[in-house]
Structure formats: structure tokens, C-alpha cells
Design an enzyme around this catalytic site. Sequence first.
Site, PDB file in Angstrom:
ATOM      1  N   GLU A 172       0.839  -1.215   0.000  1.00  0.00           N
ATOM      2  CA  GLU A 172       0.000   0.000   0.000  1.00  0.00           C
ATOM      3  C   GLU A 172       0.861   1.247   0.000  1.00  0.00           C
ATOM      4  OE1 GLU A 172       0.806   1.702   2.862  1.00  0.00           O
ATOM      5  OE2 GLU A 172       1.890  -0.155   3.343  1.00  0.00           O
ATOM      6  N   GLY A 212       6.679   0.262   3.567  1.00  0.00           N
ATOM      7  CA  GLY A 212       5.411  -0.096   2.931  1.00  0.00           C
ATOM      8  C   GLY A 212       5.624  -0.395   1.465  1.00  0.00           C
ATOM      9  N   GLU A 213       4.606  -0.134   0.634  1.00  0.00           N
ATOM     10  CA  GLU A 213       4.646  -0.384  -0.822  1.00  0.00           C
ATOM     11  C   GLU A 213       4.671  -1.874  -1.157  1.00  0.00           C
ATOM     12  OE1 GLU A 213       8.070   1.321  -2.740  1.00  0.00           O
ATOM     13  OE2 GLU A 213       7.682   3.339  -2.004  1.00  0.00           O
ATOM     14  N   GLY A 214       4.696  -2.740  -0.154  1.00  0.00           N
ATOM     15  CA  GLY A 214       4.898  -4.164  -0.419  1.00  0.00           C
ATOM     16  C   GLY A 214       6.367  -4.572  -0.382  1.00  0.00           C
TER      17      GLY A 214
END
Lengths: 344, 344
Positions: free
Chosen positions: B168, B310-312
Amino acid sequence: MNDAPAHIEAHWADEYFRRLEALPGPDEEAYTAARARQKSLTKPPGALGRLEDLACWLAGWQGRERPRLESVEALVFAGNHGVIAQGVSPYPASVTAQMVENFKNGGAAICRLCEAYGAELTIVPLDLDRPTADMTQKAAMSADECRDAIARGAHAVKPGRNILLLGEMGIGNTTSAAALCCALLGGKPEDWTGPGTGLDAPGVARKAEAVGRAIALHGIHCANPFEALRRLGGRELAAICGAILEARARSIPVLLDGYVCCAAALVLEKARAGALDHCLGGHLSAEPAHGRLLAALGKEPVADLGMRLGEGTGAGIALGILRGAVAVHNGMATFADAGIDDRE
Amino acid sequence: MNDAPAHIEAHWADEYFRRLEALPGPDEEAYTAARARQKSLTKPPGALGRLEDLACWLAGWQGRERPRLESVEALVFAGNHGVIAQGVSPYPASVTAQMVENFKNGGAAICRLCEAYGAELTIVPLDLDRPTADMTQKAAMSADECRDAIARGAHAVKPGRNILLLGEMGIGNTTSAAALCCALLGGKPEDWTGPGTGLDAPGVARKAEAVGRAIALHGIHCANPFEALRRLGGRELAAICGAILEARARSIPVLLDGYVCCAAALVLEKARAGALDHCLGGHLSAEPAHGRLLAALGKEPVADLGMRLGEGTGAGIALGILRGAVAVHNGMATFADAGIDDRE
């Protein structure tokens, strides 16, 4: 301690002390440039944690702001150990040579990790038909044997590699590792002795007892770490020392594996503090004493996955993580490139 | 607690409870076959530690003894948050859309990790020009908005994937995550509030205070976890719920990322214990509350590298490790193949 100063007692190792006096350090300019690059990338400062440190560490040792992992080698040294006569392993000595065949045929764990993560694998069997002597009876190696194994480790290092992974195979060699740690770091034999490939509790007790007898016989001579290596180690451990030293001379960074690999590396660190600055602790092994050994070496392991196989497999997993660290370091956009607003 | 039973209060979410009643489990036969295969491989039993568990877990969820990682997708959902009006992030909301562009241009960390570890990356921006409402004033989303975001998360899951990574992006979304954890797991706002992208101590205090006001306003309605999601979450968190649920329906295993991703997943676990059995905790984030959240979910993280982006990206690193686990599981020789002596 020893009556005669250790370096006098063991002249055979003097050349290694001389080499340890003149070790190249990292390229501070490349390291600083890499740190500056990290700060410019499109993420909050420090948000990639250890990945940032790993990329910058590689940059320093490779001497370039953007490190490469194009030419990667894994060296696995194999040796046999007379101490298995003391019942210190659940596997017979024949397994060492059989596993060397398995390495060559691509069937071992390290083979698959090297393929998955892009490393060339070289196996170096060291006189498997001539096990070292039983260290509970006499020194494991003569000076010539130890020097020869160190040299073979050094010669296995090819110039121009971007990073070197080190591993080992040798039925009985966690007993050598435990004895080396006990001799060089102190404590009781049982502090350094664990199940290895899977000994039960009585087996571990037997192994600790063997370590204790080896320390009683050789401990007084072990103020010189190379003498400890000769008396308590094995050919694959000596070869690892040689490879680490050669890699340092060539400014090739090194990924260490587990307990046996780090016990061999300990010889160099005890001979000269900072000798392992070009080495990373690849992983934390499930072998109970490995954490304490890593702490003594000042190494924070990259991975912690409960592995205890040796062969370089922990270093292999760490290589996989380094690939991610290098990919983000080299390939991410900067705030300026991407036109992204920085902090308010 | 609530006067009216939560599931009655929030009929809009009844369909999710119904779906959670009938979740497919892993293929026990494939799992058992994978475990048996591990025992036959040329290594001491258990010597690859977590790598063995990961391969067998994948085998169970994929329904095949030798799992595949040929078709891997990373979904990154992005949303904007009205709560940033409370000064809970050092970055302006404009960064969310700018980072979405950066994702699309390949410049973000997750882009480089997906390339390094072989995943296709899909970015799903969710109405970035329509931030959720400020949860300190009213519910972040209407029922329709929340349902829509859940549906868009579900629709983003393509059938036939071997594994799905979830991530995300959304300035302000660690505030939503903290509020969700506080509402669903109890404790004080400050127990769940951390620096996120890099708030200083006064900023963290301000953020905890905002979480506290949101809990005071909405807490009584949060016995229904989907109602907590609607009131305290955001579109990207709702989409993650939808994607996890859809992946489960299709027996696709999932790699969770860090604090925000796991806070979204918590909604499902609270709605139905076991809803996340097909999910792995990719990593332990440096965001202080993530460890406690993982413990509440019963997830042991694969990696622990001090990341907090984050961001995966944490799921990305875990994918790199899974590749090694699958490579050894599928490719190693058995004792029988290699003609190696087993234990004495």
C-alpha cells in the site's frame, strides 16, 4: 596461557601475521557517495533499514557508488576429521565424499540456492582420503598440512569477483568449530557444543567431552590463533581462513555462512582485530553457539531462518537479500528525477 | 462495547461474514507429500529450518507437492486520507499521487524488488482526488465507499497466480492502521502509534492524540471489524481486505507486508479466526507496533531487516527468500537419488 610467546612458538604462521598487518580498507569515497545516493532516493530516509546498510557496505568494499553482483562465486571446502572416532557425529565419514559428489551433480541445497540467486559454485575437496588426526590425541594437522590448506583456500579465490560466498562440508567439523571457539574465546566446552547435524543429548555430551579433552591437550598452545587452527581445526577451516585473507587482499567482500565458517573466520579476527571488516555474517544458525560467536565477531546476521546445514546455504540466502538491496540502491529514482515533494 | 450486536448494526458488511463462513483450507495431501519430500532430501532432517516450512506451506496452499513461483503478482493499493488535516504526517498528500507515478515509471523500491525477484507489479490508485473523511470528525468512508474499495481489491486479484504480494501507499495511512489496531485489539493509542514515514516525537504525540479522538468517536461501533474498517480505515486498507478474501477463495497464498497491510488484514482475522491462514507475515517492520500486531495475528515474520517503507517492499524481500525455499525443495536430490549413507 603459554610460557613462550605464541608467535615465537609457531613460526610457521608468521607470514599470516605479516599479511594481516597490511590489509586494505574500504573505499571511503565510494561509501560516502553511496550513503548520499540513499538519501536522495524516493523513500523516507532510512526506510529501507538494513537494505541501505548492505548496499553501502558493498559500495565501500567494491569501490563504486553502485555496487555490482554480476560475478559472484560460492566456494565450498570439504575435509574429513579424525575426531569422529570419538563418536561426535551421527553420520559416517563416507558422507563427506558422497556429498561432494552431490555438490558436483547439482543435488545439494547450496547448488539450488546458487542457481536461484546467481552464484557460480566451486567445490574444493581437501584430501578427503586423509582425515586430519584426532585432536583428542594429537594436533589435527602438521604445520605443512595447515599451511597447504590455507594456500589452497587462497588459490581458490578468483580475482574480479564482486562478492565471495564461503561454505564448508565435513562430517565432524562442528566439533572442530566448538574446540576453536572454546580455545579462542574461553568458556566451557558445553558452551560451544551443540547438536550439529542432529546429535541427541547423550551425543552432544560425548562431543563436549571430546572438546574438553582436546582443550586440555592443546589449550596452552592456542594463544596463537593459527596454532589453534592447526591443532583443533581442519583443512576446510584452514582453507576458509586462506580464502578470507585472499579476498581481503583483493578487496572482495565476503559472505560468511554458519558456525563452522565463522569459527574459522574467528582465527583471523583473533590474530588481527578488523581482519573481517570485509565480511558479513550471512545468517544466524540454529546451532546454539553461533549467536554468541557472531556477537564475539561483532557481526549482525543478515538472515535468521533457523537453518543449520552449512555448505554455504546461509550465505546463499543472504546473497538473495543482497540482490534486493543492490536492486533498490542502483535502480530507484531520486526525488529530483521523479519530481516528488519532499518533507513539508 | 456496543448496545446493538455489531453484525446487526452494520448490515452493509453481512456479505463478508457470509463469505468468511466458507473458506477453503490448504490441501492436506499436498502438504503431507511436501513434508515427506523434505525428509528425503540430502540434508539432516530440519536442517533448512524455516525454508522447509515455507516450501511446505506453499505446497499446501497451491495443492501440489512441488510449489511454483512462476506467476507472481504484487498489488499495491493507494489511497488518500482526510486525517492528515490533523498533522499526522511529515509529507503532503500530493506525495501519494506522485508516488503512484513513480511506481508506474519503475522508480520506486517495490518496482526494483519486483524486477529482482520476479513479480509482476500492478498499481491500483483508489480515488486519490477524493480523500477519505477525517476520522477524527466522522467515519472515514460511507458503507458504499468501503464496499466499493473492498470490491476493487478483490477484482484486482487475477486467477491462476502462484502467490500474491500485497502492499500500500497513502500519506497518513499509518494513522488509520494505528486506530484500527487500537479499536480491534485494545490498549492505548500510543501503544499503536509510531513515527510512520518519520515523524518526530511531538508529531507522534499529535498522531496518538488524533487516534485517541477517533477511538472516542467511533470505538463503540467497532465490535464489528468491518465497521471499524469503514470508520477508521481507508480505501487501500479496504482493498487489501478484498484482495485477501478473494485470494483465499481462489486458494492463492498471500505475502503480507508491514504495519498498514497487517492492520487491514486484522479486520478479517477479527471477523473470522483463521481467515489469514493462507497469508504469511512477510517481514517485521521497524514501525514499533508491528511486532505486537504480528503476534496478535499469530504470524512469525519471514524477514527482519529494519524496513519501514510499505509499498509491499517487506513482502518483496520475503518473496526473494521464498524463491530459495522453493528452489531447494523442488531441486535437491534425495538420499536415494544421490546414493548417500543415512545416519548410522
